[in-house]
Design a protein around this motif. Structure first.
Motif, PDB file in Angstrom:
ATOM      1  N   ASP A 162       0.759  -1.339  -0.022  1.00 24.42           N
ATOM      2  CA  ASP A 162       0.110   0.097   0.054  1.00 24.42           C
ATOM      3  C   ASP A 162       0.815   1.144   0.107  1.00 24.42           C
ATOM      4  OD1 ASP A 162      -2.682  -1.166   0.408  1.00 24.42           O
ATOM      5  OD2 ASP A 162      -1.799  -1.958   1.824  1.00 24.42           O
ATOM      6  N   GLU A 173      -7.769   2.143  -5.214  1.00 26.53           N
ATOM      7  CA  GLU A 173      -7.833   3.271  -4.311  1.00 26.53           C
ATOM      8  C   GLU A 173      -8.588   4.368  -5.011  1.00 26.53           C
ATOM      9  OE1 GLU A 173      -7.641   5.473  -0.655  1.00 26.53           O
ATOM     10  OE2 GLU A 173      -7.633   3.254  -0.948  1.00 26.53           O
ATOM     11  N   ARG A 174      -7.959   4.559  -6.060  1.00 25.47           N
ATOM     12  CA  ARG A 174      -8.105   5.849  -6.910  1.00 25.47           C
ATOM     13  C   ARG A 174      -8.362   5.541  -8.541  1.00 25.47           C
ATOM     14  NH1 ARG A 174      -6.192  10.881  -5.075  1.00 25.47           N
ATOM     15  NH2 ARG A 174      -7.275  11.678  -6.885  1.00 25.47           N
TER      16      ARG A 174
END
Length: 265
Positions: A71, A107-108
């Motif tokens: 991450d 996440e994006r």
């Protein structure tokens, strides 16, 4: 911190063209894309970078906490995309960077147009009903050998990872790349890589994806590539007619053709 300096970002190709971002695997740097990336420069804005701890990155930016999980590396990627203010990009990730791209896209998602995952593995350790390619004992032995003699481990393992014994110069190149990497960071990155389990992250991704799999690969066997393909909604898979874990070096023309065909479809 200057994000672009931190990750030694280089940008080539057509200004304003749709961006393609190339991310290297463990023990490597952006030079590993030198036979692939130029093929996209005529039509695309091409972005290359080094993960923190690799190549020309800023070693002082390495954070043992942030970079103890994939991450943290995914967060680095997102910061690079934001610093460049790119429109949705094609992210081409090799080996561990395939899962880094998966995490960043989950996440994006608005930052990504497509994912191209070269030799991906969401988990290297075998599990019930899942073949990752290694037992936990084998991974523990691998990590212990790295801790004891990183340079010796590199010389022994790199040619096996490359998987093309008829071209020993490629094994030597990968060995040299491993040996250029800071050993302490490399050992920690190896733990982060080989002990991660990102199977549950695959269904989180809605970005269209292409899985590129060598027909023989001791690091990420064909079963792993099929698993990634089957758990990424709407993904496509191409099996390259080559051996080894680094087709970007051993069969770059096949990688270029597969990516170009996928993007043109």
């Amino acid at each position: 911190m200057d994000v672009l300096r931190r990750n030694n970002v280089t940008v080539t190709g057509r200004p304003g063209g749709p961006p393609v971002v190339f991310a290297h695997g463990f023990g490597c740097d952006q030079l590993m894309w030198r036979h692939v990336a130029p093929a996209f420069e005529a039509d695309h804005r091409v972005v290359l970078f080094d993960h923190v701890g690799a190549g020309g990155s800023d070693l002082a930016a390495y954070d043992p906490v942030r970079h103890s999980s994939l991450d943290g590396y995914a967060a680095d990627v997102l910061e690079v995309l934001e610093a460049l203010d790119l429109p949705p990009a094609v992210f081409v990730g090799h080996s561990v960077s395939a899962m880094i791209g998966v995490l960043a896209a989950a996440e994006r998602p608005e930052r990504f147009a497509h994912l191209v995952l070269v030799g991906p593995s969401p988990r290297y350790v075998d599990d019930t009903g899942y073949r990752g390619g290694f037992s936990r004992e084998e991974i523990d032995e691998l990590l212990a050998t790295m801790d004891h003699n990183y340079l010796g481990w590199s010389a022994h393992v790199a040619p096996m990872i490359m998987g093309v014994p008829e071209r020993p110069e490629l094994g030597r190149e990968l060995t040299d790349s491993f040996c250029r990497t800071d050993p302490a960071i490399a050992r920690r990155f190896a733990r982060t890589t080989f002990l991660s389990d990102n199977r549950a992250d695959l269904p989180r991704v809605r970005t269209p994806a292409l899985v590129l799999q060598s027909r023989e690969d001791v690091i990420a066997p064909p079963e792993v590539g099929r698993y990634v393909h089957e758990h990424l909604a709407g993904s496509e898979m191409v099996v390259l007619d080559t051996t080894g874990h680094c087709p970007n070096l051993s069969a770059p023309e096949q990688v270029v053709a597969a990516v170009a065909d996928y993007l043109a479809a």
